[in-house]
Design an enzyme around this catalytic site. Sequence first.
Site, PDB file in Angstrom:
ATOM      1  N   ASP A 329       6.635  -2.415  -2.096  1.00  0.00           N
ATOM      2  CA  ASP A 329       6.313  -1.031  -2.427  1.00  0.00           C
ATOM      3  C   ASP A 329       5.407  -0.484  -1.324  1.00  0.00           C
ATOM      4  OD1 ASP A 329       5.994   1.325  -4.000  1.00  0.00           O
ATOM      5  OD2 ASP A 329       4.082   0.555  -4.708  1.00  0.00           O
ATOM      6  N   LYS A 330       5.256   0.825  -1.265  1.00  0.00           N
ATOM      7  CA  LYS A 330       4.395   1.419  -0.245  1.00  0.00           C
ATOM      8  C   LYS A 330       3.027   1.783  -0.808  1.00  0.00           C
ATOM      9  CE  LYS A 330       4.682   5.757   0.815  1.00  0.00           C
ATOM     10  NZ  LYS A 330       3.284   6.232   0.559  1.00  0.00           N
ATOM     11  N   GLU A 435      -2.534  17.242   0.908  1.00  0.00           N
ATOM     12  CA  GLU A 435      -3.121  18.567   0.736  1.00  0.00           C
ATOM     13  C   GLU A 435      -4.576  18.462   0.306  1.00  0.00           C
ATOM     14  OE1 GLU A 435      -0.402  21.148  -1.527  1.00  0.00           O
ATOM     15  OE2 GLU A 435       0.143  21.667   0.526  1.00  0.00           O
ATOM     16  N   GLY A 611       9.095   5.489  -3.672  1.00  0.00           N
ATOM     17  CA  GLY A 611       9.538   6.737  -4.286  1.00  0.00           C
ATOM     18  C   GLY A 611       9.065   7.950  -3.520  1.00  0.00           C
ATOM     19  N   ASP A 718       2.571  -2.916  -7.041  1.00  0.00           N
ATOM     20  CA  ASP A 718       1.343  -2.834  -7.845  1.00  0.00           C
ATOM     21  C   ASP A 718       1.463  -1.871  -9.014  1.00  0.00           C
ATOM     22  OD1 ASP A 718      -0.693  -0.217  -6.502  1.00  0.00           O
ATOM     23  OD2 ASP A 718       1.450  -0.518  -6.189  1.00  0.00           O
ATOM     24  N   ASP A 722       7.334  -0.861 -10.288  1.00  0.00           N
ATOM     25  CA  ASP A 722       7.753  -2.021  -9.495  1.00  0.00           C
ATOM     26  C   ASP A 722       8.133  -3.221 -10.363  1.00  0.00           C
ATOM     27  OD1 ASP A 722       7.131  -0.663  -7.053  1.00  0.00           O
ATOM     28  OD2 ASP A 722       5.023  -1.106  -7.402  1.00  0.00           O
TER      29      ASP A 722
END
Length: 980
Positions: A329-330, A435, A611, A718, A722
């Site tokens: 995962d990122k 942002e 995602g 995490d 996942d």
Amino acid sequence: RTVWLGAPEKCEEKYPKNGIKNQKYNIITFVPGVLYQQFKFFLNLYFLVVACSQFVPSLKIGYLYTYWAPLAFVLAVTMVREAVDEVRRYRRDKEMNSQLYSKLTNQRIPADMIFLRTSEKNGACFIRTDQLDGETDWKLKVAVGCTQRLPADLFSIKAFVYAQKPQLDIHSFEGNFTREDADPQIHESLSIENTLWASTVVASGTVIGVVIYTGKETRSVLNTSSAKNKVGLLDLELNRLTKALFLAQVVLSIVMVALQGFSGPWFRNLFRFVVLFSYIIPISLRVNLDMGKAAYGWMITKDENIPGTVVRTSTIPEELGRLVYLLTDKTGTLTQNEMIFKRLHLGTVSYGTDTMDEIQSHIIQSYHTAVPQSSAPKVRKSVSSRIHEAVKAIALCHNVTPVYESHVNGEPEATEADQDFSDDNRTYQASSPDEVALVLWTESVGLTLVNRDLGSLQLKTPSGQILSFHILQIFPFTSESKRMGIIVREESTGDITFYMKGADVAMASIVQYNDWLEEECGNMAREGLRTLVVAKKSLSEEQYQDFENRYNQAKLSIHDRSLKVAAAVESLERELELLCLTGVEDQLQADVRPTLELLRNAGIKIWMLTGDKLETATCIAKSSHLVSRNQDIHVFKPVSNRGEAHLELNAFRRKHDCALVISGDSLEVCLRYYEHEFVELACQCPAVVCCRCSPTQKAQIVKLLQQHTDNRTCAIGDGGNDVSMIQAADCGIGIEGKEGKQASLAADFSITQFKHIGRLLMVHGRNSYKRSAALGQFVMHRGMIISTMQAVFSSIFYFASVPLYQGFLMVGYATIYTMFPVFSLVLDQDVKPEMALLYPELYKDLTKGRSLSFKTFLIWVLISVYQGGILMYGGLVLFESEFVHVVAISFTALILTELLMVALTIRTWHWLMVLAEFFSLGIYLASLAFLNEYFDLSYITTWPFLWKVSAITLVSCLPLYIIKYLKRKFSPPSYSKLSS
């Protein structure tokens, strides 16, 4: 399905959490089931042997306890180990599922709902979706219009919701809200922005909603795959070798009967030989492996270099040493999801973190002079004015909302009278952390966003003055446009300005000519920064009214609405004034870069499944060095049909040694039509990035690699999104992070930081696999050598099906006499941990499975045949007057040979290994005093006995030592080159 949910202050009833099940557990039936799946062939065979020896008297050989006792011990050890794992899972799940809901504010939503009303004035709220899509940024949700404006109690109206059938897609929803008691009836269409999915968190205000999906129909549960019982590759390989041993056992039995000439009751003799040679299939193999797995798990949890690591499944530690694909995962795994503003570039001057104070002084100076920018002469602008315009644009062009938390008696309340509007009490909410980072930076340099609603926003200058702006139009960011815009009117001057920011590829063609943008974007990207181009355009009242008319007409169109709206907006996007280029850094987890480099050097191919947006994923792939600097990146263009997929695959096929970046939608199309071709091409890439992936897609990619390659996969993440991926992989690793414990609890191994995976694989994975391979083969050798001795003995005595060793000798041989030295192999290591981490290339050899293969197995078979023959023939040649001397000489030489073979196998000595060797030898020597049923005690204390045993043992072991020395001298293994 239409169950009303009252306001939180009315909800005294407790709402139980939806059932989370980390693994499929059933303490009664599941435990033997796992054992049977791992070694079903071996167990079926052993049950057959035991049944034959018990129920057919003519087949009975030796004492019955020599068969039942080992089997009962094996089953007991394995069942206890599996039961411990299952009880732990059960307790973890019970703890999670016993949590109660009294209020929904800042707690996970327990079911999928339609958002009806909120305490926020603007009719919207923010939610956190970390457990659903893995992103910790906040998403804006909008209440149904007629219920938000409703002055009466929601319970007093007559209305219903139509919802589509339950689906997997977490990013779309279609439905209608109908109020029947109004005249005329009120109909409102419902979309994804009106939904609150289960497992998300309401981050602002309170909400009231109507439940549309519960239990198994919720999006979060639909996107969670059912857990499977994982069996390690080593267990499967040993099962195959067990089949080969069984075949050898049957063949050997048939040969014995054939050499008898199939005379007499040969069929009964055949089964007697099968029972005699049953030690070829070592019952102690299962016990040793299970105890070894438990030892490996203990070593992992006690390693001070990876604190907090938990082994949640004790069946597959060897899998850590066989991995070829790591799917990660990122957000929260590779990155901290904490954005920091790093760079502002104005074309002629660049500001970094060490020069931000200069920007602050320019902003203070700009507002201190209070000269309106519109009255400045049309000459080359000063640096101060350019900085002021850039910072002002960044402070206005966003979708960030400031939030002020109020606390009365320690409890958060919604009344405005108690709210604290001080700077210390302000937090920012937005759908993107980028942002928030930009707005926090403008606050740090003096221009602060203090208030915002649907129609206006206010900025505070360094002197405390409030600047008010009316929001006339907002053009949200989309993955297609790659930019967002806003049109504001400044209240004090009436000036109308169109601000826009976006990716350089989208902005380069709509800003005025410049000669620096492309080069500086490339420089920032190489630093791993996420870049945004900021521009503006001043509009007259007439220009804006003309645009607004065209824009509103386009929004009312029935046909081609989206195209007409886009065309109206594009009429504004011409010749924008380029203000600045910003660079924001997504903070990586500690030591992510060296860890990824370590894994890549170890031959592990890394796929990042996220995602998040394509641009964000690509940027992180570069900054984390998942994609090395000298590698090209091929961005797979969006495809929607078979023809487009075919063309894009052909374009990708022409690329060599480049990383692949593909979106979830395009991936789905490719897999539908060209699954085999796509996987074949993707597996050749050094790295693959899949963005906009749903939880189900992540698990699908894992299964795809398992089906199309023979390699082992590992998934690490995490978040709750996942879990499916972690459970589908051969080895699942969870990180306990900001997104909760769900991934950690569902994983096979739990770590606290991504960097720990390096040591977990290179050291513990390597040791677990090599130790289990050596242990498994040695236990097989221990059974084959005694079976060889039995075969030699039967051959010499006219192929009689008479046992060589009986009763306690057979039980003691595999237990108290040789168990401790053999099991001490779980402490062996070929290289030190520091060396394994320094030379990760050593890990590549493990993936080839050379430590346990048919080649190494055949070598051990030859060793067993040689040693068994020497021990038996030596005992027969040197025995004197009585047969009991053969048993004494050969059995003693057998025990000594096993102890010496353990010493020959060990590569790095541990003090416990030395203790095990001498302890076992001492136990055997001490037990000789009580074995007068089998040994002639007066004979074993004589000199002839000692020299004959020594001679036989020397002949059986010395040649193997010589061969080992020569092999190490002339063809040393890779690890020995490093340790010498």
